[in-house]
Structure formats: structure tokens, C-alpha cells
Design a protein around this motif. Structure first.
Motif, PDB file in Angstrom:
ATOM      1  N   LEU A  72       0.799  -1.256   0.075  1.00 42.24           N
ATOM      2  CA  LEU A  72       0.102   0.074  -0.084  1.00 42.24           C
ATOM      3  C   LEU A  72       0.861   1.146  -0.052  1.00 42.24           C
ATOM      4  O   LEU A  72       0.535   2.205  -0.669  1.00 42.24           O
ATOM      5  CB  LEU A  72      -0.957   0.060   1.176  1.00 42.24           C
ATOM      6  CG  LEU A  72      -1.932   1.220   1.285  1.00 42.24           C
ATOM      7  CD1 LEU A  72      -3.036   1.062   0.221  1.00 42.24           C
ATOM      8  CD2 LEU A  72      -2.762   0.975   2.695  1.00 42.24           C
ATOM      9  N   LYS A  76       0.878   4.201  -3.230  1.00 40.53           N
ATOM     10  CA  LYS A  76       0.769   5.451  -2.868  1.00 40.53           C
ATOM     11  C   LYS A  76       1.804   6.406  -3.336  1.00 40.53           C
ATOM     12  O   LYS A  76       1.516   7.306  -3.805  1.00 40.53           O
ATOM     13  CB  LYS A  76       0.245   5.608  -1.222  1.00 40.53           C
ATOM     14  CG  LYS A  76      -0.775   5.107  -0.842  1.00 40.53           C
ATOM     15  CD  LYS A  76      -1.093   5.402   0.543  1.00 40.53           C
ATOM     16  CE  LYS A  76      -2.402   4.858   1.098  1.00 40.53           C
ATOM     17  NZ  LYS A  76      -2.761   5.164   2.589  1.00 40.53           N
ATOM     18  N   GLN A  83      -4.032   2.763  -8.161  1.00 36.84           N
ATOM     19  CA  GLN A  83      -4.928   3.273  -7.200  1.00 36.84           C
ATOM     20  C   GLN A  83      -4.534   2.894  -5.834  1.00 36.84           C
ATOM     21  O   GLN A  83      -4.001   1.794  -5.562  1.00 36.84           O
ATOM     22  CB  GLN A  83      -6.311   2.784  -7.414  1.00 36.84           C
ATOM     23  CG  GLN A  83      -6.993   3.002  -8.786  1.00 36.84           C
ATOM     24  CD  GLN A  83      -8.177   2.454  -8.960  1.00 36.84           C
ATOM     25  OE1 GLN A  83      -9.037   2.542  -8.018  1.00 36.84           O
ATOM     26  NE2 GLN A  83      -8.598   2.356 -10.221  1.00 36.84           N
ATOM     27  N   ASN A  85      -5.204   1.112  -3.215  1.00 36.68           N
ATOM     28  CA  ASN A  85      -5.877   0.180  -2.598  1.00 36.68           C
ATOM     29  C   ASN A  85      -5.230  -1.087  -2.778  1.00 36.68           C
ATOM     30  O   ASN A  85      -4.829  -1.330  -4.122  1.00 36.68           O
ATOM     31  CB  ASN A  85      -7.189   0.152  -3.102  1.00 36.68           C
ATOM     32  CG  ASN A  85      -8.329  -0.775  -2.310  1.00 36.68           C
ATOM     33  OD1 ASN A  85      -7.818  -1.172  -1.258  1.00 36.68           O
ATOM     34  ND2 ASN A  85      -9.381  -1.118  -2.690  1.00 36.68           N
TER      35      ASN A  85
END
Length: 252
Positions: A72, A76, A83, A85
Motif C-alpha cells: 500500500l 501510494k 490506485q 488500494n
């Protein structure tokens, strides 16, 4: 035509011409295409992909959650391509030997540009591989004897050696001169109690040492090509006239 990816080149009254990623030209009658379900990649939004993993039985939930948190953090940092997620799905447990799970990540765009999709997929899988190595997530074969230093593999020969060969070995041992050894208290202690270990980390597998986390995955991605060369290929666009027509559509 089922199961393959095609790019639409020309639509006529009775037939449609497609081009595959390998460069082949395929012509199909429209009467046949009307009976198929076609996935239009150009009109699709951001798509997701599940990466299957098989890990050893006994992998803790903390390790799986740590893997998700690291990935994650990576997506990011690469927010222009992914995305923010990450999903983890445990599918099944195979005979208390291995665990099958899926790691789902989400692209920012669709799969209209196949080279761009391969580039982003390679980057994500390389980041996942480094994260698994840093956390200590291993495959099911690591449970077998001989795969680690603390789990040795013993071999017992059922057939005894030849009698003549044993006599030759005994004669060689008797003819060899005896070597003088000097007395050493340290050597005596090690022979009686075994070698002293100053650090418990010496028990780690020397063939597969755990990599210390000196830098984050996002920082490593800035100096290492996680796309495995696909980035240069996609920027050079060696696919010929595959993308010359901006109006063509990818279908399956």
C-alpha cells in the motif's frame, strides 16, 4: 477468437479485421462476432488484477498484513500508475502444508496499452517480491529438510561398502603418519561444548539471508528499474503500426 486480445483495424459491412499483439492479422465475419461477448478495453475504466501466491503453512497474519501495508505504501508513492488500494484474499489451505492467497492491486487506467500494462505489472510484482523477502514470507518448500541450516537433511546408506574397499581404507589409515596436535584450552572447550556463538543471528540460513530493510520500496523504485526493461520498450514503441490509428479499440 475466444481467450485472445485483439486490436480493431478495420470494420467493413460483412467482416472486421483485427490485429493481435504478436502482429497477426485476423479477419472474422460480423455474423460470428454478433454471437460473442466482447470486452471493450478502450471504454473500460481502471482495472484490477489478482496476483496468486502460495506460501508455507504457518505464515502469520501479521506477516500478511505487513505485506499489504508495504504494498500500500508502494502504490501510494506511484499514484500516477496505481490506485491507493490493496486487497489480500486467502483462498484455501492445502493439507496443512501451504496457503494459497491472492494479492489484488488496481491500475489507474485500463489495458488498452498492453506495453504500459506489462510495465506496471512488472513494477508491482518486483516490489511485492522484495517486500516478501524483507518480511520473511517463504514458500512451502522451505518446510522440507535440507532447505534451511536449522533443518538438515540426513542420508543413510542401506548398502554397506565393499569389503576390499574397506580394507584399503583401513590400510591407508594405518600407513598415514600421525599428526601432532598442540593443546589449546579454547579448542578443548569448543570440542566439548561446541563452538560458541556470539550472536543468535548466526543461526540464520547462510544461503538465504534475510535482507535488512535499509530503504523503502518506493525509494528503491527510483533507482532500480522495476519494469524489467519494459519501460524502455514502451517509450520506444517498437510495435510498428499497432498504435498508429488512435481510433482503434482493443477487444477480447
Amino acid at each position: 477468437m475466444k481467450g485472445d486480445d485483439y486490436f480493431v483495424k478495420e470494420i467493413s459491412l460483412l467482416y472486421t479485421e483485427f490485429k493481435k499483439m504478436e502482429g497477426h492479422i485476423v479477419q472474422a465475419p460480423n455474423s460470428y462476432l454478433n454471437t460473442l461477448f466482447i470486452q471493450n478495453m478502450r471504454r473500460s475504466g481502471g482495472l484490477a488484477e489478482a496476483v496468486p501466491l502460495t506460501v508455507k503453512f504457518g505464515t502469520t497474519l501479521d506477516q500478511i498484513d505487513d505485506l499489504r501495508q508495504r504494498l500500500l505504501e508502494f502504490v501510494k508513492s506511484e499514484k500516477r500508475e496505481y490506485q491507493p488500494n490493496i486487497l489480500t484474499e486467502i483462498r484455501d489451505v492445502v493439507e496443512a502444508h501451504s496457503v494459497n492467497l491472492n494479492v489484488v492491486f488496481f491500475y489507474k487506467s485500463n489495458w488498452q496499452n498492453e506495453l504500459l500494462r506489462l510495465q506496471r505489472r512488472n513494477k508491482f510484482i518486483c516490489a511485492m517480491m522484495l517486500s516478501m523477502q524483507a518480511i520473511g514470507i517463504e514458500g512451502p518448500l522451505k518446510r522440507l529438510p535440507g532447505q534451511k541450516a536449522e533443518a538438515p537433511y540426513y542420508v543413510h546408506y542401506s548398502n554397506p561398502p565393499d569389503l576390499q574397499q574397506q580394507k584399503d581404507l583401513d590400510s591407508n589409515d594405518q600407513s598415514a603418519p600421525a599428526q601432532e596436535t598442540s593443546y589449546s584450552p579454547k579448542a578443548r572447550d569448543e570440542s566439548e561444548n561446541g563452538p560458541k556463538r556470539s550472536d543468535s543471528r548466526q543461526l540464520a540460513d547462510p544461503l538465504h539471508p534475510r535482507r535488512p530493510r535499509t530503504e523503502s520500496i518506493s525509494a528503491m523504485a527510483k533507482r532500480v528499474d522495476f519494469s524489467l526493461g519494459i519501460k524502455d520498450v514502451s517509450s520506444g514503441d517498437i510495435m510498428g503500426d499497432l498504435y498508429d490509428d488512435k481510433g482503434q479499440t482493443t477487444v477480447r
